[in-house]
Design an enzyme around this catalytic site. Structure first.
Site, short mmCIF file in Angstrom:
data_model
loop_
_atom_site.label_atom_id
_atom_site.label_comp_id
_atom_site.label_asym_id
_atom_site.label_seq_id
_atom_site.Cartn_x
_atom_site.Cartn_y
_atom_site.Cartn_z
N ARG A 143 22.06 68.67 21.10
CA ARG A 143 23.42 68.95 21.05
C ARG A 143 23.49 69.91 22.42
NH1 ARG A 143 27.47 66.35 19.55
NH2 ARG A 143 26.76 66.10 17.41
N GLN B 29 26.08 55.17 18.11
CA GLN B 29 26.97 55.66 18.89
C GLN B 29 26.41 56.36 20.14
OE1 GLN B 29 30.55 57.53 18.14
NE2 GLN B 29 30.00 59.71 18.43
N ARG C 73 19.52 58.43 24.60
CA ARG C 73 19.39 59.48 24.44
C ARG C 73 18.45 59.99 23.50
NH1 ARG C 73 25.04 61.60 21.45
NH2 ARG C 73 25.10 60.13 19.86
N HIS D 44 27.11 62.60 29.58
CA HIS D 44 28.08 63.54 28.42
C HIS D 44 28.13 65.05 28.70
CE1 HIS D 44 29.83 64.43 24.65
NE2 HIS D 44 29.66 63.35 24.06
N GLU E 238 33.18 63.85 31.03
CA GLU E 238 32.23 62.85 31.01
C GLU E 238 32.63 61.87 32.26
OE1 GLU E 238 31.28 61.61 27.10
OE2 GLU E 238 32.27 63.38 26.40
#
Ligand code: BG6
Length: 270
Positions: A49, A68, A73, A143, A243
């Site tokens: 995170r 999602q 990632r 992101h 982003e």
């Protein structure tokens, strides 16, 4: 979790092999560029995170068979090369190819290369090659979680008059002047080909992208921040996500053998 640590005369960085995920970047004379949650637990199989998660081969959650923001990632990349080009510039190259697991979610052969250039400017290139015999479509994003002094101090500039999809009420709206944030914001700006400027009290960050026309601006604000994994209820004050992406109508189709590149660079001044 394994990561690569880079230090040269201009900057330092840490990049995890999971997700080719950069989670620290600092130039000699500035504060950390990237926000990293104090509650990030660095567990394999769970995205860090903060920093810059790579959303690939999907941005968002429109695809039912895909997690999602895609699977990259949480995938383990191969570290291919580290080049010390001079005392101020280091390049790091990672690669990901299809695997048994990826083919269960997305049945294509591909090669994804991520190149980081670490100097007083942070540059990242994400190159997708279609190695299959059938075409495929991708959406994607850097992101990026920017570390800020406080959400009430910042403004995001150069999106004036751009159309955006407000995903909180699914309406298309037009930006009026600069963006300031006083509530939850989750927007996809389209048709963006210019640089974006994030102004904070003690620094200005210039965001230059190529290969993309979408920009997502996201801050979860109080309630969502408290309910999200790896985030404290106060975290929303400490970051904003801007982003550089190919999202929604701005998708990319690749024929067999074709490749595409998404690039971003972040430079900072006082
Ligand atoms: C943003 C989306 O890009 O990512 C938000 O616009 C989403 O809707 C956010 O909540 C965080 O997503 P995740 O999967 O990392 O929790």
């Amino acid at each position: 979790m394994e990561y690569v640590e880079i230090k040269n005369s201009s900057a330092s960085a840490k990049i995890a092999l999971q997700g080719a995920h950069i989670f620290e970047f600092k130039t000699r004379d500035k504060d950390e560029l990237l926000w990293l949650s104090g509650e990030s637990d660095f567990l394999l199989g769970k995205a860090i995170r903060g920093g810059i998660p790579l959303c690939w081969p999907r941005f968002g959650n429109l695809d039912k068979n895909m997690p999602q923001h895609g699977f990259a990632r949480e995938a383990i990349f191969e570290l291919v090369d580290i080049k010390e080009l001079n005392e101020n510039l280091t390049e790091v190259l990672f690669k990901l190819k299809e695997s048994k697991e990826s083919r269960k979610i997305w049945d294509y052969k591909f090669e994804l290369e991520v190149k980081f250039s670490i100097s007083d400017i942070l540059e990242i290139e994400l190159k997708t090659r279609n190695c299959d015999s059938k075409e495929f479509m991708i959406t994607q994003a850097f992101h990026t979680y920017f570390k800020i002094s406080n959400i009430s101090n910042i403004s995001i500039n150069n999106l004036d008059k751009k159309y955006y999809l407000d995903t909180l009420d699914d309406k298309v709206k037009v930006q009026n002047r600069e963006i300031t944030i006083e509530q939850e914001v989750d927007r996809v700006y389209q048709g963006v080909e210019n640089d974006i400027v994030l102004k904070d009290l003690d620094r200005t960050i210039n965001i230059k992208s190529s290969g993309s026309k979408s920009v997502i601006v996201w801050n979860p604000w109080i309630e969502k921040s408290a309910s999200m994994s790896g985030m404290s209820s106060e975290a929303y004050k400490e970051f904003v996500c801007i982003e550089s992406a190919n999202a929604f109508e701005d998708f990319v189709t690749l024929l067999p053998g074709e490749s595409t590149e998404l690039k971003v660079s972040y430079s900072q001044e006082d």
